[in-house]
Design a protein around this motif. Sequence first.
Motif, short mmCIF file in Angstrom:
data_model
loop_
_atom_site.label_atom_id
_atom_site.label_comp_id
_atom_site.label_asym_id
_atom_site.label_seq_id
_atom_site.Cartn_x
_atom_site.Cartn_y
_atom_site.Cartn_z
N VAL A 1 -9.09 -0.23 -2.32
CA VAL A 1 -9.51 -1.38 -1.50
C VAL A 1 -8.25 -2.09 -1.04
O VAL A 1 -7.36 -2.40 -1.84
CB VAL A 1 -10.38 -2.35 -2.32
N VAL A 2 -8.15 -2.36 0.26
CA VAL A 2 -6.93 -2.92 0.83
C VAL A 2 -7.22 -4.30 1.44
O VAL A 2 -8.15 -4.44 2.25
CB VAL A 2 -6.33 -1.99 1.91
N ALA A 3 -6.42 -5.29 1.07
CA ALA A 3 -6.51 -6.62 1.68
C ALA A 3 -5.62 -6.64 2.90
O ALA A 3 -4.38 -6.61 2.78
CB ALA A 3 -6.10 -7.69 0.68
N LEU B 1 0.81 -1.22 0.00
CA LEU B 1 0.00 0.00 0.00
C LEU B 1 0.84 1.27 0.00
O LEU B 1 0.44 2.30 -0.55
CB LEU B 1 -0.94 -0.01 1.21
N GLY B 2 2.01 1.22 0.62
CA GLY B 2 2.80 2.44 0.84
C GLY B 2 3.04 3.25 -0.42
O GLY B 2 2.83 4.48 -0.43
N GLU B 3 3.46 2.60 -1.51
CA GLU B 3 3.76 3.34 -2.73
C GLU B 3 2.48 3.87 -3.39
O GLU B 3 2.51 4.93 -4.03
CB GLU B 3 4.52 2.46 -3.72
N ILE B 4 1.37 3.16 -3.22
CA ILE B 4 0.09 3.69 -3.71
C ILE B 4 -0.26 4.96 -2.95
O ILE B 4 -0.67 5.98 -3.55
CB ILE B 4 -1.04 2.64 -3.55
N GLU B 5 -0.11 4.95 -1.64
CA GLU B 5 -0.43 6.15 -0.85
C GLU B 5 0.52 7.29 -1.20
O GLU B 5 0.11 8.45 -1.24
CB GLU B 5 -0.38 5.82 0.64
N ASP C 1 -6.90 3.90 6.06
CA ASP C 1 -8.30 4.33 6.19
C ASP C 1 -9.05 4.13 4.89
O ASP C 1 -9.95 4.90 4.54
CB ASP C 1 -8.38 5.80 6.65
N HIS C 2 -8.71 3.07 4.14
CA HIS C 2 -9.38 2.76 2.88
C HIS C 2 -10.38 1.62 3.09
O HIS C 2 -10.54 1.09 4.19
CB HIS C 2 -8.33 2.36 1.83
#
Length: 546
Positions: free
Chosen positions: A159-161, A142-146, A169-170
Amino acid sequence: MQSSIPAEYLPDEADGPDYVHAVPEVHYPERINVAEELVDRHVREGRGDNVAIRFEDRTTTYAELQESIDRMGNALLDLGVEPGDRVVIRFPNRPEAVVSCLAAQKIGAVALPSMKLLRAAELEHIVNNAEATTVVVYDDLLGEIENALPSLETVEEVVVADRNGVDHDHHDYDALLDAASSDLDAHETERDDLALMLYTSGTTGEPKGAIHTHRNLLASADSYARYCLEPTEEDVFGGNPPLPFAYGYGDLVTFPLRFGASTSLVEDATPGDLLEAIDVHGITVLCSIPTAFNQILSKHPDGPKEYDISSLRVGMSAGEPLTPTTYESFREAYDIEILDGIGTTEMLHIFISHRHDEEIDPSATGFPVPGYECKIVDPETGEECDRGEAGLLAVRGPTGIEYWNRPQKQTSAVRDNWSYPGDIFVQREDGRFEYKSRNDDLIISSGYNIPGPEVEAVIEELDAVDEVAVVGSPDEQRGAIVKAFVVATESASPGDDLIEEIQNHVKETLAPYKYPREVEFVQELPRTETGKIRRIELRKRERKAA
């Protein structure tokens, strides 16, 4: 046409490939949905209890996979995903990735798997270029997406698994599935609607979006897999190509699910992990790249004794040329043939290969896969070359090169409706195609054309050499000279004696002008996430030094 896809982003008919459907299995009805064909059909025909996915110590049947896909599809619809929308799916090789890709396709959206090592700047280019609306991501990635989110122009939902306790907070993947209905009819997609976007791994520059339809995906299984591998429900496909790699998507999603077989998924597989998966999951079709086959041999010399490998029946290799040395060594140790294949992200999967039940010549890639036509042409005139003469490979069949919003690249990659993947081949008198190099890897030295991979294959024969990459290095007198970057084995002594041994071995095996006039020993070679050597980095370094 899917509603949210701008028509100008797709190649027009004049610039697109001429699709040829030469085998009966690739004739599909006008309306067909790849997710329904890969999963729902098996449940409907009584194969719901077959194991679809093997992951760690868990199994997922086709019926269970169908339910997860239907819940995820409804969850995406509830988030506002529409037919034609691009959905970024960012996972290592895990079941959630398969569920998310097939769910997107089932509702008529376009799955866009993302390589897990991409950084924010690379993700920004890809996501904005694709104009993706939704991202489904593993929490560890997730880090690089954020980091990229403030610059992502079209993304509306993430959407996060949750699997590793990463705070965010997704939307929660599991909560969405639990709340969604398990009843979902496939969207009435047409066979030429987009189903998959894959961005090239960038060995030759900025990644480009290659687009594939529902028909293309099915055709890759109904040509190469059906004829060259002959899968059955009893097969278990496994290996370490990442799912966002066209080769991996075919090997571990399309092929096994097309035939009611199983896929073995291993997250972040090491050579030891692959051997364990062969043992525990009963892998029958082992899919990998030459580097990984060599690593299995070097890191686990007693692998066949330490693990039960009796389930193996055939191997597949792509991404880089498989040298005769690797082929013979692996066959001797594991008692299976490895089918070398040439395929590209743009062509979706392999279009030249041997078949598992024919005599394999490891010095050649093989014959055109049933359903494909191949020819060798002169790069200057476009005229077809005589057999034995090197030239550019041109291909046509049930898949072809189509780029997303890259009209200039499209016109250079498709000529007279034939696709040009950018490879130099020779067609031998016996009909086999022999790989020489990528067009970019051809070294022109004093007027001689020298394919870098041909020199690499000879250097790799030496026991002291673990890995090698050969490129052209600028030279005032010759234009370029052959330079070899060599990773020596642990027991070897890099130095002048080994350089002389390498040079003499090439001179004695190939035409003397092909020998490397320079040899540089390195700790490792630059590679893409799919394992391909980034020779472009080595060439850039040499140009800068010059």
